[in-house]
Design an enzyme around this catalytic site. Structure first.
Site, PDB file in Angstrom:
ATOM      1  N   ASP A  36       4.740   4.874  -5.810  1.00  0.00           N
ATOM      2  CA  ASP A  36       3.712   6.286  -5.648  1.00  0.00           C
ATOM      3  C   ASP A  36       2.569   5.828  -5.187  1.00  0.00           C
ATOM      4  O   ASP A  36       1.954   6.820  -4.278  1.00  0.00           O
ATOM      5  CB  ASP A  36       3.506   6.470  -7.036  1.00  0.00           C
ATOM      6  N   HIS A  81       1.072  -6.687  -1.733  1.00  0.00           N
ATOM      7  CA  HIS A  81       0.944  -7.998  -0.854  1.00  0.00           C
ATOM      8  C   HIS A  81       0.005  -7.830   0.488  1.00  0.00           C
ATOM      9  O   HIS A  81      -0.277  -8.775   0.877  1.00  0.00           O
ATOM     10  CB  HIS A  81       2.268  -8.588  -0.367  1.00  0.00           C
ATOM     11  N   ASP A  84      12.989  10.738  -8.546  1.00  0.00           N
ATOM     12  CA  ASP A  84      12.725   9.320  -7.833  1.00  0.00           C
ATOM     13  C   ASP A  84      13.705   8.074  -8.164  1.00  0.00           C
ATOM     14  O   ASP A  84      13.418   7.666  -9.295  1.00  0.00           O
ATOM     15  CB  ASP A  84      11.492   8.955  -7.942  1.00  0.00           C
ATOM     16  N   ASP A  97      -2.469  13.817  -6.016  1.00  0.00           N
ATOM     17  CA  ASP A  97      -1.517  13.385  -4.777  1.00  0.00           C
ATOM     18  C   ASP A  97      -2.149  12.281  -4.207  1.00  0.00           C
ATOM     19  O   ASP A  97      -3.258  12.276  -3.922  1.00  0.00           O
ATOM     20  CB  ASP A  97      -1.699  14.609  -3.925  1.00  0.00           C
TER      21      ASP A  97
END
Length: 306
Positions: A274, A110, A231, A289
Site C-alpha cells: 500500500d 530496500h 487485494d 490515499d
C-alpha cells in the site's frame, strides 16, 4: 422565485462543466509539488521501474508531475546487497544531478538503505533522503529465512522470479536473493548502519538526526496488514507478518525499524505494498490515499527549499 430558478440553473451549469467541477473539488495549486530539486524514486526488493505499463510506484510519479514536480524512476537490481544496489543507483543519480545539481531521493523498502548509500558516498549530489517502509534495523522475515533450511529453496525461487522481473523490465542485472536477505537481517542492517549511521535513531524507537552533511532525512511507514479484501497480496503479507509476533508491522517491516531521520508518521493503516499504492491502487478506504502522502511530502520538501 425567478432569482431562485436562475441560481439553480447556474448551479446545474457549473456542475455539468468538467473543468469547473475539477476546480471546485480540487484546490491543490498546480505548483504544489514543484520542488527545487527533482524527486528520484528508488524501488525495493523484487522491484522494477515499469512492467507492461504497470509502474512499481503505481500512479505516484504521474500524480507528483501533475502538480509540478520533476520525477525520475530509477532501476537497480531487484535482488542484491544494499551496497551493490547503491553502486547501480549511483550513475543514475550522477546523470540527473549533472542537470539539476542535486536530487531528492525517495526509497521504498530496500530502496531506503539503497538511497542512504548515495548520501553516504556522494552527499554533494543529495538534497534529501526519504525512506518509505524501510527496514533500517532489519526485518524478522529476513532473520527467519537467512541461514535457515528453507534458504536454498527460497534463493532458487527468488532468483528465478527476480530474473523474470529484470527481464520484463529491461534491467540487465544479475540477481542475488541471499545478499538481499543478508542486507535486511538485523545483523546485516547493523553492519550497514555502522557504515552509514546518519539519520539512524540511537534509541530503540526514536528519531534519528534530521540532517547530516547537508542532506535532510525523512521517513514514514505503515502498520496495517490486511487492508483491502480485494487485494490478493494482503494474504501473502498476512503470512509474513506472523514473524513479528505481536509487534506492529506492515507485513515485512516493523514500526520502529522504519524510523529514519524526521519521522513523518510511522503508523499509517497501510501494508508494505500500500505504501507505494500497490497492488493497482487497492488500499484501505479508511486511510489517506498513498498518492496524497507523496504529494504532501513533496510540498514539505518544496517549503524546505529542497
Amino acid at each position: 422565485m425567478k432569482l431562485w430558478i436562475k441560481a439553480l440553473a447556474l448551479t446545474c451549469a457549473f456542475a455539468s462543466s468538467a473543468p469547473a467541477a475539477a476546480w471546485w473539488w480540487n484546490s491543490t495549486p498546480s505548483n504544489y509539488t514543484d520542488t527545487r530539486y527533482p524527486i528520484v524514486l528508488v524501488h525495493g526488493m523484487f522491484g522494477f521501474d515499469s512492467i507492461a505499463g504497470v509502474d512499481y510506484w503505481y500512479g505516484v510519479a504521474e500524480d507528483l508531475r501533475r502538480y509540478g514536480a520533476d520525477v525520475y524512476t530509477t532501476q537497480v537490481p531487484a535482488l542484491d546487497s544494499t551496497i551493490a544496489r547503491g553502486e547501480a543507483l549511483l550513475p543514475q543519480v550522477q546523470a540527473i544531478a549533472a542537470v539539476y545539481g542535486k536530487v531528492n531521493l525517495v526509497g521504498h523498502s530496500h530502496g531506503g538503505p539503497t538511497a542512504r548509500y548515495i548520501a553516504r558516498v556522494r552527499p554533494d549530489l543529495v538534497a534529501s533522503v526519504t525512506s518509505v517502509g524501510s527496514p533500517h534495523k532489519g526485518s524478522p522475515v529476513a532473520d527467519l529465512i537467512y541461514g535457515s533450511p528453507a534458504e536454498s529453496l527460497a534463493a532458487s525461487l527468488g532468483n528465478a522470479l527476480g530474473g523474470l522481473i529484470d527481464l520484463l523490465s529491461g534491467g540487465g542485472y544479475n540477481q542475488d536473493l541471499r545478499s538481499s536477505l543478508w542486507s535486511l537481517t538485523t545483523q546485516g542492517s547493523n553492519e550497514f548502519n555502522n557504515f552509514a549511521p546518519a539519520g539512524i535513531p540511537t534509541t530503540a524507537c526514536g528519531e534519528g538526526a534530521h540532517a547530516a552533511n547537508g542532506v535532510r532525512f525523512y521517513s514514514w511507514g505503515g502498520t496495517g496488514v490486511l487492508t483491502n479484501v480485494l487485494d490478493p497480496s494482503d494474504a501473502l503479507l498476512g503470512t509474513t507478518s506472523l514473524a513479528f509476533g505481536f509487534s506492529q508491522n506492515d507485513g515485512l517491516v516493523g514500526r520502529c525499524s522504519n524510523h529514519f531521520g524526521k519521522v513523518i508518521r510511522d503508523n499509517y493503516f497501510m501494508n508494505h505494498l500500500d505504501e507505494v499504492n500497490q497492488a493497482l491502487g487497492l488500499h484501505s478506504l479508511f486511510e489517506t490515499d498513498p498518492k496524497a502522502v507523496f504529494k504532501q511530502h513533496a510540498n514539505r520538501l518544496k517549503n524546505a527549499g529542497l
